[in-house]
Write a protein that holds these residues in place. Structure first.
Motif, PDB file in Angstrom:
ATOM      1  N   SER A 116      -6.092  -5.909   5.392  1.00  8.93           N
ATOM      2  CA  SER A 116      -6.185  -4.726   6.423  1.00  8.93           C
ATOM      3  C   SER A 116      -5.100  -4.797   7.249  1.00  8.93           C
ATOM      4  N   TRP A 117      -5.292  -4.380   8.379  1.00  8.48           N
ATOM      5  CA  TRP A 117      -3.996  -3.981   9.242  1.00  8.48           C
ATOM      6  C   TRP A 117      -4.187  -4.062  10.571  1.00  8.48           C
ATOM      7  N   TYR A 177      -7.231   0.794  11.290  1.00  6.01           N
ATOM      8  CA  TYR A 177      -7.008   0.622  10.053  1.00  6.01           C
ATOM      9  C   TYR A 177      -7.144   2.015   9.057  1.00  6.01           C
ATOM     10  N   SER A 198      -3.588  -2.649   2.410  1.00  6.04           N
ATOM     11  CA  SER A 198      -2.352  -2.435   3.697  1.00  6.04           C
ATOM     12  C   SER A 198      -1.081  -3.279   3.434  1.00  6.04           C
TER      13      SER A 198
END
Length: 560
Positions: free
Chosen positions: A33-34, A125, A141
């Motif tokens: 993810s981010w 996100y 991501s």
């Protein structure tokens, strides 16, 4: 003139899960993810304060009709973009790696992100995910860097970016590069996106008609193996799709809408030396238009930086049980022994920087649980790297494979271990390990026997036979107490001699279950024709299912 490096070049939420059960390893994936960091520039309004107001992204560009159509497109040529592409190519070559491809789709997605990055540098996100998918990108991501400053001096911006680019290129092999620029009231914003891709996937429609079907055809690249495809349906249930695997990593599956409507979250996973990972995670919309905009806010749980690992662990247990309650499942019991196993693995991930299930030092999740002296037939593991507890849990729930672990009906206990990593802009990096096990409660054998009998009778009618019941119960009790299968079988055969005159044929079926509801009647009974039934159920140890397994013996007979 100066510029500010607002976001670190890390894939902030890396999530991966693995499950080991009686059928052998069942590996599911890990979705990067981010995150974003605030660089702490005191001259930037709002720096250091995280807003909980929703960030809205409504791209003016038309969304693609299909993912990976085309798989790449040429990027725009600008002095800044060209300078960053050249710098990345040089750094990659110096590191002995192939320079990443400048992908026009990733350039467009980076520009969308740049248009909404807040001054404090923290963005949910889902906004990043939406930008990627709007332009047809299915991979998880990318690494993101954000620079605030004038874009008229590319050399200065490249100089500021260089240390972070070197850091990002030293990790996973980067195959794609995107550069996005937005001119804002508070200055120019530059977003650099560096993405890894280990999957070639043919175009997949973003929208299907009612009853529509989308082929998922592609090829797993590099050292990855054991591919699988999962989908979280619109009702929240997770399915594993039938997958055909061919030579050279070729894969083929089909996503069918059937009578469903709404978002179907698709995930492609595979494994390498460190365990399983997510290679693609994207939604397909059945009988419904994909949304043209997204609005998301930073979760309240993540507004305050995490400063205590025990507090973070306790909060994540609450979030896990919150999500299980929403799915109508019972809560998991926190197990301190399992938590210590999880904590040790998170500590190792922090020290080594490798977020993976399989460790060169400690092996797999099942190995770690076994070494700790914990006896169980079920081990499920999710791992994550993030900068917020809610962010990590949301990312896991958004991944079909991890969601299946979190919502496992077989799991009864959980241990969560969190290690605090480096501090960036007042926020600590979190290495998260969730380990789920099963500790079956004591079962009343009479109640269990009644329930199993009901499930068998639902398939076919039999006449109960008390003598056969007694023999089957003795057989099941012997197995539950550790008597070898061959010895228990021979003992039951001798006891059947006493009733042989009443039956022309007797067949025995023996199995072990983790749950009394786990009887597959049609598969268990097959197509054979019998008239009488004897049933025995006993609880005890099992080599694969561990302690508390239900040993079930069914005797089926044909009357003379």
């Amino acid at each position: 003139m100066s510029s500010r490096l607002a976001l670190a070049a890390v894939a902030a939420l890396v999530v991966a899960s693995v499950a080991c059960g009686p059928g052998g390893p069942r590996k599911v994936g890990g979705q990067p993810s981010w995150r974003k960091d605030d660089g702490g520039d005191p001259g930037k309004p709002g720096a250091g304060a995280i807003s909980t107001e929703p960030i809205i992204l409504a791209p003016a560009s038309r969304a693609v009709l299909a993912y990976n159509d085309p798989p790449h497109r040429p990027p725009p040529s600008t002095p800044l973009g060209d300078a960053i592409v050249a710098e990345v190519a040089g750094l990659a070559a110096a590191a002995g790696r192939t320079p990443p491809l400048a992908d026009g789709r990733l350039f467009a997605a980076a520009a969308e992100i740049a248009s909404v990055v807040p001054a404090e540098g923290v963005i949910p996100y889902p906004v990043v995910e939406f930008a990627l998918q709007h332009h047809g990108i299915v991979e998880p991501s990318p690494h993101l860097l954000v620079v605030w400053g004038s874009t008229t001096r590319p050399a200065l911006l490249v100089e500021q970016l260089r240390p972070r680019l070197i850091e990002a290129l030293g990790g996973d092999v980067i195959t794609r590069l995107g550069v996005g620029v937005a001119t804002r009231e508070d200055g120019d914003v530059v977003v650099v996106a560096l993405q890894a891709s280990h999957l070639e996937l043919a175009p997949v429609p973003r929208r299907l008609e009612r009853g529509g079907l989308a082929p998922l055809v592609g090829r797993i690249l590099g050292a990855f193996r054991d591919p699988e495809v999962y989908v979280t349906r619109d009702d929240g249930t997770v399915e594993r799709l039938a997958l055909r695997v061919g030579e050279g990593g070729a894969i083929a599956a089909e996503l069918a809408c059937g009578g469903r409507r709404g978002r179907q979250q698709v995930e492609v996973t595979a494994s390498d030396a460190t365990g399983s990972t997510v290679l693609a995670n994207f939604p397909v919309w059945c009988d419904e238009e994909p949304p043209a905009r997204v609005a998301a806010a930073v979760a309240l749980d993540d507004v305050a930086p995490v400063t205590s690992a025990p507090d973070a662990e306790a909060r994540m247990v609450e979030l896990v049980n919150r999500d299980r309650a929403a799915a109508g499942l019972p809560p998991l019991t926190h197990d301190p022994r399992v938590a210590e196993v999880a904590r040790a693995h998170s500590r190792e991930m922090r020290v080594t920087g490798v977020v993976g299930h399989v460790s060169a030092l400690t092996g797999s999740a099942a190995d770690r649980v076994k070494v700790a002296g914990i006896r169980t037939g079920l081990v499920l593991e999710n791992i994550a790297r993030a900068y917020g507890i809610a962010e990590a849990q949301a990312g896991l729930m958004n991944s079909p494979g991890h969601r299946a672990n979190l919502l496992s009906r077989a799991a009864t206990h959980v241990g969560i271990g969190i290690e605090l990593g480096d501090e960036v802009a007042d926020r600590r990096e979190l290495f998260v390990t969730q380990v789920f096990i099963r500790v079956p409660p004591p079962v009343d054998p009479v109640v269990a026997q009644t329930r199993v009998r009901e499930q068998l009778r639902a398939v076919r009618g039999f006449q109960d036979d008390p003598a056969l019941d007694r023999i089957a119960t003795t057989y099941a009790q012997a197995l539950a107490s550790g008597v070898p299968h061959g010895d228990a079988s021979r003992r039951a055969s001798r006891e059947l001699d006493a009733v042989a005159a009443r039956f022309s044929r007797v067949a025995s079926m023996v199995t072990a279950l983790a749950d009394v509801e786990g009887v597959d009647g049609p598969a268990f009974l097959g197509g054979a024709s019998f008239t009488h039934l004897g049933l025995g159920v006993a609880q005890g140890d099992h080599a694969d299912l561990g302690p508390g397994a239900l040993h079930v013996v069914v005797l089926l007979a044909v009357a003379r």
